[in-house]
Design an enzyme around this catalytic site. Structure first.
Site, short mmCIF file in Angstrom:
data_model
loop_
_atom_site.label_atom_id
_atom_site.label_comp_id
_atom_site.label_asym_id
_atom_site.label_seq_id
_atom_site.Cartn_x
_atom_site.Cartn_y
_atom_site.Cartn_z
N GLU A 295 0.82 -1.22 0.00
CA GLU A 295 0.00 0.00 0.00
C GLU A 295 0.85 1.27 0.00
OE1 GLU A 295 -3.61 -1.72 2.75
OE2 GLU A 295 -1.99 -0.65 3.73
N ARG A 298 2.99 7.67 -0.05
CA ARG A 298 3.99 8.72 -0.16
C ARG A 298 4.97 8.49 -1.31
NH1 ARG A 298 5.78 11.23 4.64
NH2 ARG A 298 4.86 9.41 5.61
N ARG A 335 3.44 19.70 7.55
CA ARG A 335 4.37 18.66 8.01
C ARG A 335 5.56 19.23 8.76
NH1 ARG A 335 6.91 15.43 5.56
NH2 ARG A 335 6.48 13.54 6.74
N TYR A 339 5.65 17.78 12.34
CA TYR A 339 6.67 16.74 12.57
C TYR A 339 8.10 17.29 12.58
CZ TYR A 339 2.82 14.07 10.34
OH TYR A 339 1.61 13.55 9.97
N CYS A 366 -1.24 33.12 11.28
CA CYS A 366 -0.93 33.79 12.54
C CYS A 366 -0.45 32.81 13.60
CB CYS A 366 -2.16 34.53 13.02
SG CYS A 366 -2.60 35.81 11.87
N TYR A 396 0.66 14.02 1.49
CA TYR A 396 0.33 14.57 2.78
C TYR A 396 0.50 16.09 2.82
CZ TYR A 396 0.59 9.62 3.78
OH TYR A 396 0.42 8.25 3.72
N1 LLP Z 1 -1.43 1.74 4.58
C1 LLP Z 1 -1.86 2.11 5.80
C2 LLP Z 1 -2.74 1.22 6.55
C3 LLP Z 1 -1.47 3.33 6.33
O1 LLP Z 1 -1.91 3.68 7.54
C4 LLP Z 1 -0.65 4.20 5.58
C5 LLP Z 1 -0.24 5.49 6.11
C6 LLP Z 1 -0.23 3.79 4.30
C7 LLP Z 1 -0.64 2.55 3.85
C8 LLP Z 1 0.63 4.63 3.41
O2 LLP Z 1 1.86 4.93 3.96
P1 LLP Z 1 2.95 5.70 3.05
O3 LLP Z 1 3.40 4.75 1.97
O4 LLP Z 1 2.28 6.89 2.47
O5 LLP Z 1 4.02 6.08 3.99
N2 LLP Z 1 0.64 12.25 7.68
C9 LLP Z 1 1.86 11.51 7.85
C10 LLP Z 1 1.74 10.12 7.29
C11 LLP Z 1 0.68 9.30 7.97
C12 LLP Z 1 0.60 7.96 7.31
C13 LLP Z 1 -0.48 7.17 7.86
N3 LLP Z 1 -0.66 5.91 7.23
C14 LLP Z 1 2.98 12.25 7.15
O6 LLP Z 1 2.73 13.31 6.60
O7 LLP Z 1 4.13 11.82 7.19
#
Ligand code: LLP
Length: 438
Positions: A295, A298, A335, A339, A366, A396
């Site tokens: 899955e 990013r 972000r 973070y 602000c 994101y």
């Molecule tokens: N599958 C599940 C069940 C997930 O919870 C997530 C991300 C993904 C796949 C995808 O993960 P990726 O390949 O995008 O890393 N807002 C945070 C990221 C939160 C991700 C949550 N779950 C950020 O900006 O870094």
């Protein structure tokens, strides 16, 4: 690199960024569509060459829009959604509902009902109480079909990432524990549900992971547990989390070698596994390779985009710092405040290199914490009306954008060799108050 300087101008696929900014305004998020499809094809390519059943399911939370979903469908990508809103977007794009997987640690009854009524037949179970809920609603809404379910488990592996985006550990709001019995209870409960069909295991270890070690460890832990309880699975979903490069300090997850190692390990573990069946029952039929699902979110979207801002106020505090304010901020770039994420920030008109002027790029909201980047090396003569670009904002960013300070969400543009097209229009002022009772 997808966004390059050519004759002193930042360009993408032969189009000048300054022309795109002039046409669509700023802030604008500009995607290199060709790079994105290339990433999708890369995942397909690496899994295909292992000759295993697989699917690549894009995590739409990274960035979702009608045109993005259409692109995913063209590229044979399956789709994860975590809310009725993400599902609605996919359905509005005409995406085939059978390829949608519904996730989430608190799916509401309304969401489950909506999903079932619209044909979703694949859920990832994240808590024990949800099993009965989905089964009951499915009994009412689904006639001749069963609903496939995976259970999301916590494989208890260490990952090296920001605490907020580490998810596969025992102490987490996500998933079912292997060690406290919840995961086993879930499978037993599902087997007593007339409308549910247990298909396998899901986990997501965390995000922005830069090597295959945690994925390999998770496979070892999960198969030991499957053997211990004599559980068969058809599908193994390893989640997303494959890291990208925001700055030179980041290491991209090595997709090709990484999956070679992960799938190689999985093949060995599967071959060595007997499903916990003892010799005394006369069976020594090892396991079959499961259907592999991954899955990525990013790694498909992040590096394919930049955000372009126009510079406004430039404040020089001699001996202290130079603050450059831009026409967006934490409403489209959360972000860094959230973070402490670091980004590369570059001028749209090429500069001769190291200006020696350290700059804090800040937003116009602000909050003192509304920072896009600190101590960035930007041209000394940067002034009102100049354009700057923040790299790696494809994931994101738009999806985490807000209307704080009644900021309008930015426009989003896709660029490929064949042209430039707006895929999300900038929000209008009227839209900001369209739900207000007047
Ligand atoms: N599958 C599940 C069940 C997930 O919870 C997530 C991300 C993904 C796949 C995808 O993960 P990726 O390949 O995008 O890393 N807002 C945070 C990221 C939160 C991700 C949550 N779950 C950020 O900006 O870094």
């Amino acid at each position: 690199m997808t966004f390059n300087y050519s004759a002193g101008e930042l360009t993408v696929r032969g189009h000048k960024i300054k022309d795109i900014a002039a046409e669509f305004g700023t802030p604008v998020i500009i995607y290199d569509e060709t790079y994105m499809t290339g990433m999708m094809q890369k995942y397909h390519g690496v899994l295909k060459r292992h000759n295993i059943p697989y699917s690549v399911s894009y995590a739409s939370k990274a960035f979702s829009s009608v045109q993005m979903i259409k692109l995913l469908e063209e590229q044979n990508m399956e789709l994860d959604v975590v809310s009725v809103g993400e599902l609605y977007t996919a359905l509005a794009a005409g995406y085939p509902v059978r390829n949608i997987h519904f996730h989430g640690n608190n799916k509401t009854p309304e969401e489950i009902e909506y999903a079932l009524a619209h044909g979703v037949r694949f859920f990832i179970i994240d808590g024990l109480d949800e099993i009965e809920l989905i089964n009951t609603l499915a009994s009412r809404l689904v006639e001749d079909d069963l609903v496939s379910v995976l259970i999301r488990i916590n494989p208890s592996v260490e990952v090296n990432t920001h605490d907020y985006i580490a998810t596969g550990q025992e102490d987490s709001k996500f998933g079912l524990s292997l060690s406290n019995g919840a995961a086993k209870t879930a499978i037993d409960t599902i087997s007593n549900c007339s409308k549910l069909e247990f298909k396998g295991i899901h986990y997501h270890l965390g995000s922005q992971l830069d090597d295959s070690t945690p994925f390999i460890n998770a496979i070892t832990n999960v198969y030991a547990w499957l053997d211990e309880h004599d559980i068969d699975i058809e599908i193994l979903n390893m989640g997303g989390g494959y890291g990208v490069r925001y700055t030179d300090d980041d290491v991209r997850f090595p997709i090709e070698e990484g999956f070679d190692a992960i799938i190689g390990h999985l093949k060995n573990v599967v071959a060595a596994s007997r499903g916990g069946r003892g010799q005394d029952d006369g069976r020594d039929d090892g396991r079959e390779m499961p259907h592999i699902m991954i899955e990525p979110g990013r790694s498909i979207a992040a590096e394919s985009a930049i955000t372009v801002y126009e510079v406004g106020t430039v404040k020089d505090l001699p001996g202290v710092a130079r603050y450059v304010s831009v026409d967006g901020g934490m409403s489209d770039h959360i972000r860094t405040p959230l973070y402490g994420a670091e980004y590369e920030i570059i001028p749209v008109a090429e500069d001769d290199g190291d200006s020696g002027v350290s700059t804090h790029v800040v937003g116009k909201l602000c909050e003192s914490g509304d920072i896009i980047g600190k101590d960035k090396n930007l041209p000394a003569e940067l002034s009102r009306g100049d354009l700057i670009a923040v790299r790696t904002t494809g994931a994101y960013h738009y999806s985490m954008a807000s209307n704080y300070n009644q900021m309008r969400k930015p426009a989003v543009v896709f660029v490929s060799e064949s042209g430039v097209r707006e895929v999300i229009r900038r929000q209008t002022l009227e839209q900001l108050i369209e739900n207000d009772v007047r």
